[in-house]
Design an enzyme around this catalytic site. Structure first.
Site, PDB file in Angstrom:
ATOM      1  N   ASP A 155      22.977 -39.711  17.197  1.00  0.00           N
ATOM      2  CA  ASP A 155      23.139 -40.019  15.774  1.00  0.00           C
ATOM      3  C   ASP A 155      22.127 -41.093  15.369  1.00  0.00           C
ATOM      4  O   ASP A 155      22.008 -42.131  16.022  1.00  0.00           O
ATOM      5  CB  ASP A 155      24.561 -40.531  15.523  1.00  0.00           C
ATOM      6  CG  ASP A 155      24.808 -40.877  14.053  1.00  0.00           C
ATOM      7  OD1 ASP A 155      25.420 -40.048  13.357  1.00  0.00           O
ATOM      8  OD2 ASP A 155      24.391 -41.968  13.619  1.00  0.00           O
ATOM      9  N   TYR A 199      17.365 -46.805  10.102  1.00  0.00           N
ATOM     10  CA  TYR A 199      17.254 -47.488  11.381  1.00  0.00           C
ATOM     11  C   TYR A 199      15.803 -47.624  11.857  1.00  0.00           C
ATOM     12  O   TYR A 199      15.546 -48.305  12.851  1.00  0.00           O
ATOM     13  CB  TYR A 199      18.063 -46.756  12.454  1.00  0.00           C
ATOM     14  CG  TYR A 199      19.514 -46.533  12.116  1.00  0.00           C
ATOM     15  CD1 TYR A 199      20.168 -47.324  11.161  1.00  0.00           C
ATOM     16  CD2 TYR A 199      20.241 -45.517  12.727  1.00  0.00           C
ATOM     17  CE1 TYR A 199      21.499 -47.102  10.847  1.00  0.00           C
ATOM     18  CE2 TYR A 199      21.575 -45.298  12.417  1.00  0.00           C
ATOM     19  CZ  TYR A 199      22.193 -46.090  11.469  1.00  0.00           C
ATOM     20  OH  TYR A 199      23.502 -45.861  11.163  1.00  0.00           O
TER      21      TYR A 199
END
Length: 285
Positions: free
Chosen positions: A50, A55
């Site tokens: 995931d 990010y």
């Protein structure tokens, strides 16, 4: 001990796909490690990863996956749309850009990361969600996203989306751990055929020193982390603990060889105090 298909069950989605109930999460601010990803895939049998554009590790993650040698078809890859990319055109472009960054042709699951844009949109949040979701519906129909979902959506957000769009989200990914158990939201998702997925299963470490958790861990000869991950999975929640340390990843994977007794499940269930350790969408219209 590595995961095997028999030991790592999957959960069916409303469109017939199955998502592994255990996955490895990534995050920003040091939440990515190339070696840890390769280790998880090659030594621990993890097949569910995931991530999110937010990010800032898409390219590096793609490199780690390729280095592992695991065929793309054997993996479940989840990515999330950054809320600065909301809107029909921006969302479609962002998804394709993320595919290019990771070096893949499709995502198994692509999600709206938050129920509101991060900048003024000139329309209501509800309108922006509907416009963005329309892009995800088309990406799904085009095969770029095998499943589509949302993250941090509450019942009003889900109800509005159902009224405004054609495809009900396949998954809703929300903060979930013994201190944060959104029971009504889970019930609503299951009633609507939406798989409930939980992130931050260890409450960013806060649950690891909870006396009740420590007592149960001692009883089973397991670590507090294993108890909390097992509790989540045993509740039927797709669970994605994050770690960049090989030994922690191995530890977190070893949750399929035992089962918590009902009394211990209930004890953990009573730890809910409504605290959030991550984003809190309660006040998002």
């Amino acid at each position: 001990m590595s995961l095997t298909p028999a030991l790592s069950p999957s959960v069916p989605l409303s469109n017939g796909l199955r998502i592994p109930i255990f996955g490895l999460g990534t995050s920003h601010r040091g939440g990515f490690s190339h070696d840890a990803i390769v280790y998880a895939l090659t030594e621990c049998g993890v097949r569910h990863i995931d991530t999110a554009k937010r990010y800032s590790c898409e390219e590096k993650l793609g490199e780690a996956i390729r280095e592992s040698g695991i065929p793309r078809s054997d993996l479940w890859l989840t990515n999330k749309l950054f809320p600065l990319d909301y809107g029909y055109k921006a969302a479609k472009k962002a998804c394709l850009d993320s595919c290019s960054a990771m070096g893949v042709e499709y995502f198994d699951l692509y999600m709206m990361h938050w129920p509101a844009p991060l900048q003024p949109a000139g329309c209501s949040n509800r309108q922006m969600r509907a416009e963005t979701w329309r892009a995800l519906e088309e990406l799904h129909e085009e095969g770029v996203c095998r499943a589509i979902g949302v993250s941090n959506f509450l019942i009003p957000h889900l109800e509005q989306l159902k009224e405004d769009c054609r495809i009900v989200p396949h998954i809703n990914q929300v903060e979930y751990h013994p201190f944060q158990q959104p029971t009504h939201l889970i019930e609503h998702c299951r009633k609507e055929g939406i798989v409930f997925e939980g992130y931050s299963p260890l409450a960013k470490g806060q649950v690891l020193t909870e006396p009740a958790v420590l007592q149960i861990a001692k009883k089973y000869g397991r670590t507090p982390a294993q108890i909390c991950i097992r509790w989540s999975i045993q509740n039927g929640v797709v669970t994605i603990p994050k770690s960049t340390k090989k030994e922690r990843i191995q530890e977190n994977c070893q949750v399929f060889g035992f089962q918590l007794e009902e009394s211990d499940m209930a004890t953990l269930g009573r730890l809910h105090d409504d605290r959030h350790v991550s984003w809190n969408p309660t006040n998002v219209e």
